[in-house]
Design an enzyme around this catalytic site. Structure first.
Site, PDB file in Angstrom:
ATOM      1  N   CYS A  11      66.281  60.873  68.243  1.00 60.94           N
ATOM      2  CA  CYS A  11      67.386  61.269  69.116  1.00 60.94           C
ATOM      3  C   CYS A  11      68.357  62.103  68.287  1.00 60.94           C
ATOM      4  O   CYS A  11      67.972  62.654  67.247  1.00 60.94           O
ATOM      5  CB  CYS A  11      68.058  60.048  69.747  1.00 60.94           C
ATOM      6  SG  CYS A  11      68.842  58.918  68.576  1.00 60.94           S
ATOM      7  N   ASN A  14      70.531  58.922  65.793  1.00 63.46           N
ATOM      8  CA  ASN A  14      69.728  57.795  65.281  1.00 63.46           C
ATOM      9  C   ASN A  14      70.565  56.528  65.137  1.00 63.46           C
ATOM     10  O   ASN A  14      70.391  55.751  64.211  1.00 63.46           O
ATOM     11  CB  ASN A  14      69.044  58.151  63.945  1.00 63.46           C
ATOM     12  CG  ASN A  14      67.983  57.155  63.487  1.00 63.46           C
ATOM     13  OD1 ASN A  14      67.782  56.978  62.293  1.00 63.46           O
ATOM     14  ND2 ASN A  14      67.313  56.495  64.402  1.00 63.46           N
ATOM     15  N   CYS A  16      71.778  55.143  68.532  1.00 64.60           N
ATOM     16  CA  CYS A  16      71.716  54.537  69.881  1.00 64.60           C
ATOM     17  C   CYS A  16      70.284  54.519  70.430  1.00 64.60           C
ATOM     18  O   CYS A  16      69.614  53.503  70.409  1.00 64.60           O
ATOM     19  CB  CYS A  16      72.640  55.269  70.858  1.00 64.60           C
ATOM     20  SG  CYS A  16      74.390  55.176  70.410  1.00 64.60           S
ATOM     21  N   ASP A 122      72.075  60.266  76.803  1.00 63.58           N
ATOM     22  CA  ASP A 122      72.840  59.796  75.649  1.00 63.58           C
ATOM     23  C   ASP A 122      73.887  58.781  76.125  1.00 63.58           C
ATOM     24  O   ASP A 122      74.769  59.128  76.916  1.00 63.58           O
ATOM     25  CB  ASP A 122      73.521  61.019  75.028  1.00 63.58           C
ATOM     26  CG  ASP A 122      74.339  60.673  73.818  1.00 63.58           C
ATOM     27  OD1 ASP A 122      74.464  59.474  73.496  1.00 63.58           O
ATOM     28  OD2 ASP A 122      74.855  61.605  73.188  1.00 63.58           O
TER      29      ASP A 122
END
Ligand code: 4NP
Length: 158
Positions: A11, A14, A16, A122
């Site tokens: 993501c 790094n 969540c 997100d």
């Protein structure tokens, strides 16, 4: 054909989504009997060395998975050679990882979005419900990927 494959989930930070994905995929892989290793990374080094976000840790603990020992690290170009499958959470991550591949076809072929359709949003700027939603999306996706990999493995008798 080697029996041990290496999965990298990626993501932005790094902290969540991909730490949650690392825990969820490891859980499904272990339950399936596949012997894959799982790691995670961020396209940004902004949170390097940090543990997963407290909200991500809490949601995972609620689902029975402990991710507190993970540490954020940025993805490196060499990860595109050492890992066999690389799964991105959203299209921005996907494009950033594709750029690292430097036009190499075998590297590009390893990189996919984690969801068949759409993106894992997100959850960083939202509330705890966003983390529960991320867990559910990742759990469904991991189930599908692992099923696919199990079928591939039985097809080649490994
Ligand atoms: P992740 O979430 O990419 O799922 O780890 C984020 C964490 C931090 C930031 C953005 C997204 N940030 O802007 O600091």
């Amino acid at each position: 054909m080697k029996t041990t494959q290496r999965l990298l989930v990626v993501c932005l930070g790094n902290i969540c989504r991909s730490p949650m994905a690392e825990g969820v995929f490891r859980n499904h892989i272990q339950q399936s009997g596949l012997r894959w290793s799982v790691d995670s990374a961020g396209t940004s080094a902004h949170h390097q060395g940090e543990p997963p976000d407290q909200r991500a840790q809490r949601e995972m603990r609620r689902r029975g998975i402990d991710i507190r020992n993970q540490q954020s690290r940025p993805i490196l170009a060499k990860d595109l050679d050492t890992f066999d499958v690389i799964l991105a959470m959203d299209t921005m991550n996907l494009h950033d990882i594709q750029r690292l591949a430097n036009g190499d076809i075998s590297r590009l072929a390893k990189i996919h979005l984690v969801l068949d359709q759409g993106e894992v949003p997100d959850p960083y700027y939202g509330g705890s419900e966003g983390f529960a939603q991320v867990y559910d999306m990742l759990d469904g996706a991991a189930r599908q990927w692992v099923e696919r990999w199990k079928n591939d493995a039985s097809g080649r008798q490994s």
